[in-house]
Design an enzyme around this catalytic site. Structure first.
Site, PDB file in Angstrom:
ATOM      1  N   GLY A  76      42.561  46.380  45.785  1.00 52.69           N
ATOM      2  CA  GLY A  76      43.794  45.598  45.614  1.00 52.69           C
ATOM      3  C   GLY A  76      45.038  46.334  46.057  1.00 52.69           C
ATOM      4  N   SER A  99      46.591  46.137  48.930  1.00 53.07           N
ATOM      5  CA  SER A  99      47.363  45.504  50.016  1.00 53.07           C
ATOM      6  C   SER A  99      48.773  45.131  49.549  1.00 53.07           C
ATOM      7  CB  SER A  99      46.640  44.249  50.517  1.00 53.07           C
ATOM      8  OG  SER A  99      46.587  43.286  49.482  1.00 53.07           O
ATOM      9  N   ARG A 100      48.942  44.976  48.236  1.00 52.55           N
ATOM     10  CA  ARG A 100      50.261  44.569  47.709  1.00 52.55           C
ATOM     11  C   ARG A 100      50.324  44.873  46.209  1.00 52.55           C
ATOM     12  NH1 ARG A 100      49.077  38.915  46.184  1.00 52.55           N
ATOM     13  NH2 ARG A 100      47.036  38.452  47.043  1.00 52.55           N
ATOM     14  N   SER A 139      44.614  43.581  31.056  1.00 53.34           N
ATOM     15  CA  SER A 139      45.886  42.855  30.995  1.00 53.34           C
ATOM     16  C   SER A 139      46.242  42.681  29.516  1.00 53.34           C
ATOM     17  CB  SER A 139      45.710  41.466  31.631  1.00 53.34           C
ATOM     18  OG  SER A 139      46.768  40.609  31.244  1.00 53.34           O
ATOM     19  N   TYR A 179      40.892  34.059  32.545  1.00 46.62           N
ATOM     20  CA  TYR A 179      41.482  35.392  32.735  1.00 46.62           C
ATOM     21  C   TYR A 179      41.310  36.236  31.470  1.00 46.62           C
ATOM     22  CZ  TYR A 179      45.128  38.646  34.518  1.00 46.62           C
ATOM     23  OH  TYR A 179      45.837  39.735  34.976  1.00 46.62           O
ATOM     24  N   LYS A 230      39.321  39.733  31.293  1.00 51.04           N
ATOM     25  CA  LYS A 230      40.032  40.981  30.978  1.00 51.04           C
ATOM     26  C   LYS A 230      39.557  41.584  29.644  1.00 51.04           C
ATOM     27  CE  LYS A 230      42.688  41.272  34.673  1.00 51.04           C
ATOM     28  NZ  LYS A 230      42.503  42.341  35.651  1.00 51.04           N
TER      29      LYS A 230
HETATM   30  N1  LIG Z   1      51.412  41.515  37.735  1.00 57.69           N
HETATM   31  C1  LIG Z   1      51.249  41.466  36.420  1.00 57.69           C
HETATM   32  O1  LIG Z   1      52.171  41.117  35.685  1.00 57.69           O
HETATM   33  C2  LIG Z   1      49.943  41.871  35.790  1.00 57.69           C
HETATM   34  C3  LIG Z   1      49.858  41.819  34.407  1.00 57.69           C
HETATM   35  C4  LIG Z   1      48.662  42.172  33.787  1.00 57.69           C
HETATM   36  C5  LIG Z   1      47.590  42.595  34.558  1.00 57.69           C
HETATM   37  N2  LIG Z   1      47.700  42.655  35.901  1.00 57.69           N
HETATM   38  C6  LIG Z   1      46.524  43.116  36.643  1.00 57.69           C
HETATM   39  O2  LIG Z   1      46.921  44.171  37.490  1.00 57.69           O
HETATM   40  C7  LIG Z   1      46.136  44.146  38.690  1.00 57.69           C
HETATM   41  C8  LIG Z   1      47.045  44.102  39.900  1.00 57.69           C
HETATM   42  O3  LIG Z   1      47.854  42.933  39.800  1.00 57.69           O
HETATM   43  P1  LIG Z   1      49.017  42.592  40.863  1.00 57.69           P
HETATM   44  O4  LIG Z   1      50.058  41.869  40.123  1.00 57.69           O
HETATM   45  O5  LIG Z   1      49.359  43.800  41.661  1.00 57.69           O
HETATM   46  O6  LIG Z   1      48.249  41.515  41.778  1.00 57.69           O
HETATM   47  P2  LIG Z   1      48.663  40.864  43.176  1.00 57.69           P
HETATM   48  O7  LIG Z   1      50.019  41.290  43.593  1.00 57.69           O
HETATM   49  O8  LIG Z   1      48.346  39.417  43.057  1.00 57.69           O
HETATM   50  O9  LIG Z   1      47.593  41.564  44.182  1.00 57.69           O
HETATM   51  C9  LIG Z   1      46.232  41.332  43.988  1.00 57.69           C
HETATM   52  C10 LIG Z   1      45.434  42.286  44.836  1.00 57.69           C
HETATM   53  O10 LIG Z   1      44.029  42.025  44.620  1.00 57.69           O
HETATM   54  C11 LIG Z   1      43.410  41.796  45.880  1.00 57.69           C
HETATM   55  N3  LIG Z   1      42.295  40.848  45.785  1.00 57.69           N
HETATM   56  C12 LIG Z   1      42.268  39.643  45.163  1.00 57.69           C
HETATM   57  N4  LIG Z   1      41.078  39.042  45.370  1.00 57.69           N
HETATM   58  C13 LIG Z   1      40.345  39.888  46.131  1.00 57.69           C
HETATM   59  C14 LIG Z   1      39.038  39.845  46.675  1.00 57.69           C
HETATM   60  N5  LIG Z   1      38.236  38.785  46.526  1.00 57.69           N
HETATM   61  N6  LIG Z   1      38.609  40.910  47.402  1.00 57.69           N
HETATM   62  C15 LIG Z   1      39.401  41.975  47.610  1.00 57.69           C
HETATM   63  N7  LIG Z   1      40.646  42.079  47.128  1.00 57.69           N
HETATM   64  C16 LIG Z   1      41.115  41.037  46.400  1.00 57.69           C
HETATM   65  C17 LIG Z   1      44.530  41.215  46.739  1.00 57.69           C
HETATM   66  O11 LIG Z   1      44.177  41.303  48.105  1.00 57.69           O
HETATM   67  P3  LIG Z   1      44.768  40.249  49.194  1.00 57.69           P
HETATM   68  O12 LIG Z   1      46.111  40.771  49.591  1.00 57.69           O
HETATM   69  O13 LIG Z   1      43.758  40.281  50.307  1.00 57.69           O
HETATM   70  O14 LIG Z   1      44.831  38.910  48.514  1.00 57.69           O
HETATM   71  C18 LIG Z   1      45.704  42.093  46.335  1.00 57.69           C
HETATM   72  O15 LIG Z   1      45.634  43.338  46.987  1.00 57.69           O
HETATM   73  C19 LIG Z   1      45.222  42.934  38.567  1.00 57.69           C
HETATM   74  O16 LIG Z   1      43.962  43.333  38.081  1.00 57.69           O
HETATM   75  C20 LIG Z   1      45.928  42.061  37.539  1.00 57.69           C
HETATM   76  O17 LIG Z   1      45.039  41.210  36.869  1.00 57.69           O
HETATM   77  C21 LIG Z   1      48.854  42.287  36.542  1.00 57.69           C
END
Ligand SMILES: NC(=O)c1ccc[n+]([C@@H]2O[C@H](COP(=O)([O-])OP(=O)(O)OC[C@H]3O[C@@H](n4cnc5c(N)ncnc54)[C@H](OP(=O)(O)O)[C@@H]3O)[C@@H](O)[C@H]2O)c1
Length: 219
Positions: free
Chosen positions: A8, A10-11, A112, A125, A129
């Site tokens: 993950g 990429s962003r 999460s 979700y 989690k």
């Molecule tokens: N943001 C929040 O507030 C928050 C809160 C609690 C927990 N989290 C957890 O923290 C982690 C990171 O979250 P984030 O906010 O940084 O997420 P995000 O910005 O939505 O980025 C998601 C990442 O996961 C990759 N991904 C999704 N499906 C995939 C697949 N099938 N194969 C390979 N890569 C895949 C995406 O790749 P692509 O670019 O190719 O789509 C992207 O790099 C996650 O586990 C999320 O559940 C986030």
């Protein structure tokens, strides 16, 4: 030089972790979805066979598709479990033989706040989690004797696409105002804690799911 596999990256949070690790001189493997699609265990196995062993695994990738009990389908539920939980488990299975052989490894999984709390339309979700929390405890019990430490981070509201996709700007403002810290978190703030957990400075902490949430879980 340490070597790390980060999913993950990429962003969002994963990208911030990759950037920090590279600044710290860690060699990073950060496969794109085209190189390793977490929806497919075959794709995971194929990618893992192309890299040599890693000292650090950061299971950061995740998806959060919203659906109520009534709206959810078995197909979507299985996909949420696969990407958020099964892929993390299979990656741990694949990277640990090398870590065991060298008697060193550091693993960070992404849970999460919704592993302990929940909200309408987060059922898939929350289930996935909560599973990550169980995975982290179980992996720590099995792996600590090899000096492989496994912890999870449970982030609160972090400023990434995942949050903006699932909440309107007004909802985000309301959520931030309700937090003791009165703002959302930034990906770089999570990255700093991941760096500590995956470094040699973390020598005794394992099996924990740590809430990094600006006080969300305190009120
Ligand atoms: N943001 C929040 O507030 C928050 C809160 C609690 C927990 N989290 C957890 O923290 C982690 C990171 O979250 P984030 O906010 O940084 O997420 P995000 O910005 O939505 O980025 C998601 C990442 O996961 C990759 N991904 C999704 N499906 C995939 C697949 N099938 N194969 C390979 N890569 C895949 C995406 O790749 P692509 O670019 O190719 O789509 C992207 O790099 C996650 O586990 C999320 O559940 C986030």
């Amino acid at each position: 030089m340490s070597k790390a596999l980060i999913t993950g990256a990429s962003r969002g949070i994963g990208k911030a972790i990759k950037e920090l690790f590279e600044q710290k001189g860690i060699e990073v493997f950060a496969p794109t979805r085209q190189e390793m699609d977490l929806k497919s265990n075959e794709s995971i196995e194929k990618y893992i066979n192309t890299i040599s062993g890693v000292d650090i695994l950061v299971n950061c990738a995740g998806i959060n598709d919203l659906a109520s009990i009534e709206e959810m389908t078995l197909e979507k539920f299985q996909e949420m479990l696969q990407v958020n939980l099964v892929s993390q488990t299979m990656l741990i299975k694949h990277v640990t033989p090398y870590m065991k052989a060298q008697k060193y490894g550091r693993i960070v999984n992404f849970a999460s706040i919704w592993c302990d709390f929940s909200k309408e339309r987060r059922i898939m979700y929350s289930i996935a989690k909560a599973g990550v929390k169980g995975l982290t405890t179980a992996a720590a019990v099995e792996l600590s004797k090899y000096n492989i430490l496994c912890n999870a981070i449970a982030p609160g509201f972090i400023n990434t696409e995942m949050t903006s996709q699932n909440n309107t700007p007004q909802q985000i403002k309301t959520l931030a105002d309700a937090l003791p810290i009165k703002r959302m978190g930034e990906p770089a703030e999570i990255a700093e804690f991941v760096y500590f957990l995956t470094s040699e400075k973390n020598s005794f902490m394992t099996g924990q799911t740590v809430f990094v949430d600006g006080g969300f879980s305190c009120v």
